[in-house]
Write a protein that holds these residues in place. Structure first.
Motif, PDB file in Angstrom:
ATOM      1  N   UNK A  15      11.411  -7.034  -6.359  1.00 47.81           N
ATOM      2  CA  UNK A  15      12.929  -6.632  -5.860  1.00 47.81           C
ATOM      3  C   UNK A  15      13.808  -7.385  -6.967  1.00 47.81           C
ATOM      4  N   UNK A  16      13.388  -8.645  -7.383  1.00 38.33           N
ATOM      5  CA  UNK A  16      14.250  -9.295  -8.383  1.00 38.33           C
ATOM      6  C   UNK A  16      14.435  -8.358  -9.663  1.00 38.33           C
ATOM      7  N   UNK A  17      13.435  -7.816  -9.970  1.00 33.89           N
ATOM      8  CA  UNK A  17      13.392  -6.777 -11.336  1.00 33.89           C
ATOM      9  C   UNK A  17      14.293  -5.424 -10.953  1.00 33.89           C
ATOM     10  N   UNK A  18      14.708  -5.438  -9.809  1.00 31.31           N
ATOM     11  CA  UNK A  18      15.576  -4.129  -9.267  1.00 31.31           C
ATOM     12  C   UNK A  18      14.640  -3.030  -8.831  1.00 31.31           C
ATOM     13  N   UNK A  19      13.557  -3.254  -8.529  1.00 32.46           N
ATOM     14  CA  UNK A  19      12.717  -1.980  -7.973  1.00 32.46           C
ATOM     15  C   UNK A  19      12.802  -1.974  -6.573  1.00 32.46           C
ATOM     16  N   UNK A  20      12.478  -0.982  -5.893  1.00 30.74           N
ATOM     17  CA  UNK A  20      12.412  -0.438  -4.521  1.00 30.74           C
ATOM     18  C   UNK A  20      11.104   0.501  -4.010  1.00 30.74           C
ATOM     19  N   UNK A  21      11.048   0.224  -2.943  1.00 32.22           N
ATOM     20  CA  UNK A  21       9.762   1.046  -2.574  1.00 32.22           C
ATOM     21  C   UNK A  21      10.016   2.214  -1.876  1.00 32.22           C
ATOM     22  N   UNK A  22       9.120   3.370  -2.029  1.00 33.37           N
ATOM     23  CA  UNK A  22       9.040   4.510  -1.124  1.00 33.37           C
ATOM     24  C   UNK A  22       8.110   4.291   0.106  1.00 33.37           C
ATOM     25  N   UNK A  23       6.929   4.471  -0.051  1.00 34.27           N
ATOM     26  CA  UNK A  23       5.884   4.613   0.858  1.00 34.27           C
ATOM     27  C   UNK A  23       5.261   3.218   1.081  1.00 34.27           C
ATOM     28  N   UNK A  24       4.726   2.803   1.955  1.00 36.65           N
ATOM     29  CA  UNK A  24       3.762   1.469   1.957  1.00 36.65           C
ATOM     30  C   UNK A  24       2.718   1.757   2.593  1.00 36.65           C
ATOM     31  N   UNK A  25       1.493   1.317   2.082  1.00 36.69           N
ATOM     32  CA  UNK A  25       0.219   1.415   2.606  1.00 36.69           C
ATOM     33  C   UNK A  25      -0.454  -0.038   2.729  1.00 36.69           C
ATOM     34  N   UNK A  26      -1.315  -0.172   3.470  1.00 38.91           N
ATOM     35  CA  UNK A  26      -1.974  -1.515   3.462  1.00 38.91           C
ATOM     36  C   UNK A  26      -3.173  -1.658   4.442  1.00 38.91           C
TER      37      UNK A  26
ATOM     38  N   UNK B 259       5.709   3.644  -4.773  1.00 45.59           N
ATOM     39  CA  UNK B 259       4.897   3.538  -3.618  1.00 45.59           C
ATOM     40  C   UNK B 259       3.919   2.091  -3.709  1.00 45.59           C
ATOM     41  N   UNK B 260       4.029   1.379  -2.660  1.00 45.14           N
ATOM     42  CA  UNK B 260       3.174   0.057  -2.699  1.00 45.14           C
ATOM     43  C   UNK B 260       2.129   0.342  -1.787  1.00 45.14           C
ATOM     44  N   UNK B 261       0.706  -0.282  -2.469  1.00 44.52           N
ATOM     45  CA  UNK B 261      -0.442  -0.462  -1.758  1.00 44.52           C
ATOM     46  C   UNK B 261      -0.765  -1.822  -1.778  1.00 44.52           C
ATOM     47  N   UNK B 262      -1.036  -2.345  -0.437  1.00 49.41           N
ATOM     48  CA  UNK B 262      -1.365  -3.810  -0.140  1.00 49.41           C
ATOM     49  C   UNK B 262      -2.908  -3.690   0.098  1.00 49.41           C
ATOM     50  N   UNK B 263      -3.680  -4.805  -0.560  1.00 46.75           N
ATOM     51  CA  UNK B 263      -4.897  -4.936   0.069  1.00 46.75           C
ATOM     52  C   UNK B 263      -5.096  -5.802   1.177  1.00 46.75           C
ATOM     53  N   UNK B 264      -6.186  -5.915   1.689  1.00 50.55           N
ATOM     54  CA  UNK B 264      -6.562  -7.081   2.630  1.00 50.55           C
ATOM     55  C   UNK B 264      -6.919  -8.166   2.023  1.00 50.55           C
ATOM     56  N   UNK B 265      -7.244  -9.108   2.789  1.00 48.64           N
ATOM     57  CA  UNK B 265      -7.993 -10.295   2.201  1.00 48.64           C
ATOM     58  C   UNK B 265      -7.738 -11.651   2.810  1.00 48.64           C
ATOM     59  N   UNK B 266      -6.990 -11.352   4.093  1.00 48.28           N
ATOM     60  CA  UNK B 266      -6.728 -12.889   4.847  1.00 48.28           C
ATOM     61  C   UNK B 266      -5.765 -13.598   4.221  1.00 48.28           C
ATOM     62  N   UNK B 267      -6.092 -14.805   3.952  1.00 50.36           N
ATOM     63  CA  UNK B 267      -5.114 -15.745   3.310  1.00 50.36           C
ATOM     64  C   UNK B 267      -4.320 -15.368   2.084  1.00 50.36           C
ATOM     65  N   UNK B 268      -5.352 -14.711   1.354  1.00 57.22           N
ATOM     66  CA  UNK B 268      -4.744 -14.282  -0.124  1.00 57.22           C
ATOM     67  C   UNK B 268      -3.487 -13.185   0.047  1.00 57.22           C
ATOM     68  N   UNK B 269      -3.296 -13.061   1.315  1.00 54.69           N
ATOM     69  CA  UNK B 269      -2.359 -11.984   1.369  1.00 54.69           C
ATOM     70  C   UNK B 269      -1.009 -12.717   1.373  1.00 54.69           C
TER      71      UNK B 269
END
Length: 145
Positions: A25-36, A4-14
């Motif tokens: 993704x290159x390491x073979x991972x996938x995501x379930x739920x997304x939050x940001x 499950x991935x959580x992305x913070x805010x922060x304008x340009x640093x996004x």
């Protein structure tokens, strides 16, 4: 592995999320739920609808008239017109609001900051039109030191 991935805010640093997603993704991972939040919500939304890191990078580096579209998006917005101020949903919402929750000392501080920034010092948010204009003029002043 699925995360499950959580992305913070922060304008340009996004923008760094694009590189992080690419490596993820290159390491073979996938995501379930997304939050940001804010820029993270944009990243999560793009992933949810199927954008790849390569497609997101292309969007970030897109140019129009030799100028980055992203840089234009992050620039200072133009001032609001009277039509935008008085014809918008915010005005309709504020038409029935009485700002009694502001103590007199806080209200005076806001008026003082508005006056120091070149606003109308006698402006008082008592009518709907006054409240709308006052809030728009104060939008960037409320947190100034």
């Amino acid at each position: 592995m699925k995360y499950d991935l959580v992305f913070e805010g922060g304008g340009a640093k996004g923008m760094v999320f694009v590189g992080a997603c690419d490596e993820f993704f290159k390491r073979g991972h996938t995501f379930g739920r997304l939050l940001g939040t804010s820029a993270g919500a944009i990243t999560g939304t793009l992933l949810a609808v199927g954008y790849t890191p390569e497609e997101m990078l292309h969007a970030l580096t897109e140019k129009e008239n030799d100028r980055s579209v992203f840089a234009g998006f992050m620039g200072t917005p133009p001032p609001f017109t009277d039509e935008e101020i008085f014809g918008g949903a915010t005005r309709r919402l504020l038409s029935g609001v009485d700002f009694r929750f502001l103590t007199a000392s806080w209200e005076n501080k806001l008026y003082d900051r508005l006056a120091k920034a070149g606003g109308e010092s006698e402006l008082s948010p008592h009518t709907c039109a006054d409240r709308t204009r006052w809030l728009v003029q104060c939008r960037s002043l409320c947190f100034m030191a």
